[in-house]
Motif scaffolding. Structure first.
Motif, PDB file in Angstrom:
ATOM      1  N   UNK A 156      -8.147   2.221  28.469  1.00 52.37           N
ATOM      2  CA  UNK A 156      -6.755   2.625  28.686  1.00 52.37           C
ATOM      3  C   UNK A 156      -5.854   1.411  28.909  1.00 52.37           C
ATOM      4  N   UNK A 157      -6.379   0.398  29.580  1.00 50.54           N
ATOM      5  CA  UNK A 157      -5.596  -0.817  29.790  1.00 50.54           C
ATOM      6  C   UNK A 157      -5.353  -1.510  28.441  1.00 50.54           C
ATOM      7  N   UNK A 158      -6.371  -1.534  27.612  1.00 48.87           N
ATOM      8  CA  UNK A 158      -6.227  -2.140  26.284  1.00 48.87           C
ATOM      9  C   UNK A 158      -5.164  -1.403  25.472  1.00 48.87           C
ATOM     10  N   UNK A 159      -5.227  -0.083  25.520  1.00 49.62           N
ATOM     11  CA  UNK A 159      -4.248   0.728  24.771  1.00 49.62           C
ATOM     12  C   UNK A 159      -2.822   0.440  25.260  1.00 49.62           C
ATOM     13  N   UNK A 160      -2.679   0.329  26.554  1.00 48.78           N
ATOM     14  CA  UNK A 160      -1.361   0.050  27.148  1.00 48.78           C
ATOM     15  C   UNK A 160      -0.817  -1.275  26.617  1.00 48.78           C
ATOM     16  N   UNK A 161      -1.698  -2.239  26.534  1.00 51.40           N
ATOM     17  CA  UNK A 161      -1.304  -3.568  26.063  1.00 51.40           C
ATOM     18  C   UNK A 161      -0.901  -3.518  24.587  1.00 51.40           C
ATOM     19  N   UNK A 162      -1.711  -2.860  23.792  1.00 53.78           N
ATOM     20  CA  UNK A 162      -1.403  -2.762  22.362  1.00 53.78           C
ATOM     21  C   UNK A 162      -0.106  -1.998  22.148  1.00 53.78           C
ATOM     22  N   UNK A 163       0.097  -0.943  22.913  1.00 56.82           N
ATOM     23  CA  UNK A 163       1.334  -0.163  22.767  1.00 56.82           C
ATOM     24  C   UNK A 163       2.563  -1.032  23.034  1.00 56.82           C
ATOM     25  N   UNK A 164       2.463  -1.885  24.043  1.00 60.98           N
ATOM     26  CA  UNK A 164       3.603  -2.741  24.381  1.00 60.98           C
ATOM     27  C   UNK A 164       3.835  -3.787  23.278  1.00 60.98           C
ATOM     28  N   UNK A 165       2.745  -4.300  22.718  1.00 60.61           N
ATOM     29  CA  UNK A 165       2.879  -5.235  21.593  1.00 60.61           C
ATOM     30  C   UNK A 165       3.542  -4.542  20.409  1.00 60.61           C
ATOM     31  N   UNK A 166       3.125  -3.331  20.143  1.00 60.66           N
ATOM     32  CA  UNK A 166       3.706  -2.589  19.021  1.00 60.66           C
ATOM     33  C   UNK A 166       5.197  -2.348  19.260  1.00 60.66           C
ATOM     34  N   UNK A 167       5.549  -2.030  20.486  1.00 64.63           N
ATOM     35  CA  UNK A 167       6.974  -1.830  20.804  1.00 64.63           C
ATOM     36  C   UNK A 167       7.755  -3.120  20.593  1.00 64.63           C
ATOM     37  N   UNK A 168       7.155  -4.242  20.937  1.00 67.05           N
ATOM     38  CA  UNK A 168       7.834  -5.532  20.725  1.00 67.05           C
ATOM     39  C   UNK A 168       8.130  -5.747  19.248  1.00 67.05           C
ATOM     40  N   UNK A 169       7.191  -5.336  18.410  1.00 61.50           N
ATOM     41  CA  UNK A 169       7.361  -5.508  16.957  1.00 61.50           C
ATOM     42  C   UNK A 169       8.384  -4.512  16.411  1.00 61.50           C
ATOM     43  N   UNK A 170       8.165  -3.243  16.745  1.00 63.41           N
ATOM     44  CA  UNK A 170       8.957  -2.199  16.102  1.00 63.41           C
ATOM     45  C   UNK A 170      10.346  -2.046  16.725  1.00 63.41           C
TER      46      UNK A 170
END
Lengths: 243, 243, 243, 243, 243, 243
Positions: A156-170
């Motif tokens: 879940x921590x990994x997912x949270x991190x990836x989600x934030x990276x994706x938000x930075x991109x999109x």
């Protein structure tokens, strides 16, 4: 060459982890000496933590310098005590935030930073200004993941991190991602594969920069701001600094 | 009210001197508690000195806070550890550089800064940027007077200081002078008489600002960046910080 | 000491109100002389209002100076005519916007400004730049409350104001609030209690800064930009300015 | 088209002189209406002068607007009251400093400004920042020629001016010169011939920009900052502004 | 006077269209010579396009200069090769982006830019910085309309453009609109009528500025940055540049 | 790995020289492919030269990309066409100015730049701004040595260069020197020995950065600004770019 890789946090788990990251990508004849200070906070997540860790870290710089290391890496995204370390060292001193910004700017027009706790945001912005990369950054996003939770990352921590990276991109328009904590060092490749943009970990970036400076015979300028301090008395628990 | 006046240098002479400056101009019901840390360098003149003094000073902040002081003044022109101190304190924390810049900007269009060692220039410039006063400053001039030489000022040192102030006015266009070291605190009036422009000492400026905030019931915001740090383990000589 | 507290608007109600605010927090031996100009707009809400009020206000500065006041406060958040006033005055001249920004920066990392009409936003941004506080401000929010509606504040207007302050904290990340109109002077304490962050009113901030400068014997530098103007002819309704 | 050319100083000599400059270069069907206010200082050389002239000048703007002029030019290098004038006017309002900076930037990489009194330097710097031309300016040089001495220029004053322009080119690297006072309007061609770089007078620059806007049917935006002020009471000598 | 109006794109349709725009508003004795380069991309929508078009356009500058034109206009919103063109030309060289920003700033406090493809946004921001107008711009909005689709504008494309302009006004606070492509030149009046704010097309803005410079006898400074290049060898397809 | 080292000047002598510099310090398994374009100026010393060289250089980028090189280095201190090159390349593209600034900032607090012709100064300042290093630079000094005179450096030219470096250190406060031309590549070590500060040559700096990016598997982000351009027609001598 010998690189002293300093984890300014006192948590051994993170020190071990970044040592692995560094050893994986360093040149065959590079020796990684990974250390954390004997004193100070387990993790650096506010100005009090950073102020204390900075003083403690200088002992490690002095030790490495005495041992003749060829470069020091300060492996905390706040790049704490970098000026003081450069005064003490003839060898170059590289902070992982500065290192990551440099490489990110070579492979993208604008990059985003994804970091741990919200209250480290001002420190990240300060570094972007200090190094001159603010206009190349689409924003700094906090995940509010605690530094120690990065030692053994759960799904879940990994997912949270990836989600934030994706938000930075999109949402922010980031074209590359800088990971804002040494504890995320082992995740860069995986996130890059998932999001298809360059993901930069400052620890390995700093190792390659250290090797680059060494190859070019470049060491800290001792003319001006980073000249060796002249001697004076220190008291109490800092008496060993009396010069 | 009680003001804790902290000399982050460990030299008692300067602590005594600034206590006198503060007591001379404070309100009748203001109590000045002048202290320096038990640990650290005798004087702060480079980044190593400042990094170590910063960590040592936090103990004094914590002590004052426990005693219920109404304000803390950090009486070193580098305003060391001001963010960490504000995290620890409910009472306001005021640095003497910031205080001096504020009052100087009220009585002049542009002010000059005259300080001690050349190698503190980058720190002074950093503070001008941090506080937003860079465009109001005509320049920072170093005298290369050692901090400890300010304890008992000789005629030639005084002349050197006045000459630099005069150069700031005549060559740089300064309309007021900010003195860049707490150790110059007792000289402001004399230099002002001689040069006929306002001369601002940060120590007394900070005392009046501390009294101002107290009168208006303004204390450090605990919402956001300066919220109290949450608990964690500290090791070694910082174990007493474990929360 | 004598402080001339100038309401550049000609509405007597606001002059009376800020006089009360000032008297409540000033030192026992401070005399507050509250005045508004005989000429000019009832309220200042656009550039035309401000341009005319600025010229009218200079008469009041000259009067106070002739009477030997020890400080002038310009109690309009646009800090109108502050440079011209400083040319005329030996006593310090303090604008309430500048005063509020200074104290806000001592108790927060970043502050928000909540003001009256939308069209005063550019003026507020201009002042943040002029004084160097733009990077410490999370934003300026307009309530579109008319200045004269602040004389006797109704419940709905108060709620509107508090809602905007709350938005500054929760949405913009403000850690303290600067109230952007002298007419809000009596509300600072109440809003601070409700929102639990420091709320700074420029009128009382300026009074404490005026007392601080007086205690330190600091007056407007007459060297350079704020030197007394040399004599020349003025015509028509400004003939009394002929020097 | 009708252009109202306003000399905010009350000296008729300068008004006559700039009228000639404007008429020499305007289009055949452009009518130049040159005016100065009935009230205010003979010359504008400090903030007091400018603050009073600004208020006085608004009467002229209102008069021109009532007469249906197609553009207003504010012919004082401080561009006083330009925001207030734009609130009052549907026709465009052009300041001569802004106009000169614009044309200078089209024919040079960096330009220098040569102006009158030293104490107007901060005003010139403020305008360079406001309009965004600071990075394109090699510096502002004062001649300390009084504005009224420009009415009938003597040989020594002319030489002083040319010498300062030459210094801007040779020492500062200016590639073009902006003349910093409407009173220098008649000298641009002569100095340009002598120094062989473009010399820009703001008065004629503003006339050509006014004609350009008129040809393109562009008038002051009434949406936002420059919307017409809503009505309110004005008192005393400004009662005629009550709306 | 003769104005060489250069469309750096090689699409003849846009060249014809902007020629009409220019002829509609130029003075009776102005001759418009509209050209596009013989070489290069049909439309400029990325850095590759712009880099190639820049080199190709210099041939056209040289041709016009040889013919004795009195001004060159670079009619592509990226103002490509403007520095190189000014080195080659004695006549002034005006870019349409710079021209549009100048006139927009005379009739509004803040303007918005509405342009074509998203990937041209960095170029637009670069120009705002280069010319110093970034602080006067509310933002740059892309429509993602292809440049060639502007040759014969369909109703839905027009609506898309107007919607983006409206968003700039209502959401960003723009008080005027700058159209970010020469291909929109014929739409300025219609959009201005619909949205009731000034809408500035850089092509016609540049024509009026060219006429203004000509009337004032202002040409590119040959002192400094824009001096004529000294001779050297060029090879291959650029051999004709050997000097 | 294969690094394409591009000399955007067409002079073969400089190409050969930088190839030697690069081969001397690259890793054993790095292959240096040194090339200059078939078209364009012999040396780049003004904006016309740079504009033409930029377009010509894109052919070389495309060729290297087709051959599968792992990095491109643009070995001209103006970093010409870097954005266009990144659009074309999947491999990273590194300019020597940017590379030199990065390494200089790791071993000094402030660095100076010593370059060739005076008229390249604006280009150097532009790059310092673009990359964000302006605040870390003590100044850019021109030697007015022609680029081609660097092919076979005479004693007097070398002395001139060293004198300017010394002035940067002693007068400007530079703590390290960045050499501002690829043609100076072979002199860095010698000057560093003589002046006892780090001297950084961008060519070798770029080689080490290219190797660093390759080791970390970092390539140009194809998301956003540097995405591959979509196809369109090109005419005349650029027809081969039609996509």
């Amino acid at each position: 060459m010998k690189i002293q890789l300093i984890n300014p946090n006192t948590c051994q788990g993170m020190t071990d982890k970044i040592a692995v990251s560094a050893q994986t990508i360093c040149l065959p004849d590079t020796e990684i000496i990974a250390r954390s200070p004997a004193h100070g906070p387990e993790s650096i997540e506010c100005a009090v933590d950073e102020t204390i860790a900075a003083a403690a870290m200088l002992d490690v710089i002095a030790q490495g310098e005495a041992e003749g290391v060829n470069a020091h890496i300060v492996a905390c995204f706040g790049d704490p005590a970098i000026d003081a370390a450069r005064e003490l060292a003839k060898a170059p001193v590289i902070g992982i935030a500065g290192a990551a910004f440099q490489l990110a700017s070579l492979v993208s027009h604008k990059f985003g930073v994804v970091t741990t706790m919200s209250r480290t945001l001002p420190a990240a912005h300060h570094l972007l200004h200090r190094y001159g990369y603010h206009h190349l950054c689409t924003g700094v996003r906090a995940t509010d993941i605690a530094v120690l939770d990065l030692e053994h990352i759960q799904a879940d921590v990994y997912k949270q991190l990836v989600d934030e990276c994706r938000a930075a991109i999109e949402q922010d328009g980031a074209e590359a991602i800088v990971l804002g904590c040494a504890g995320m060092s082992d995740l860069a490749n995986e996130i890059s594969s998932e999001l298809q943009v360059p993901v930069i970990d400052g620890v390995v970036a700093a190792v390659k920069l250290a090797e680059s400076l060494h190859a070019l015979n470049l060491t800290t300028s001792k003319s001006g701001q980073y000249a060796t301090p002249f001697g004076k008395a220190f008291h109490g628990r800092y008496q060993h600094w009396s010069r």
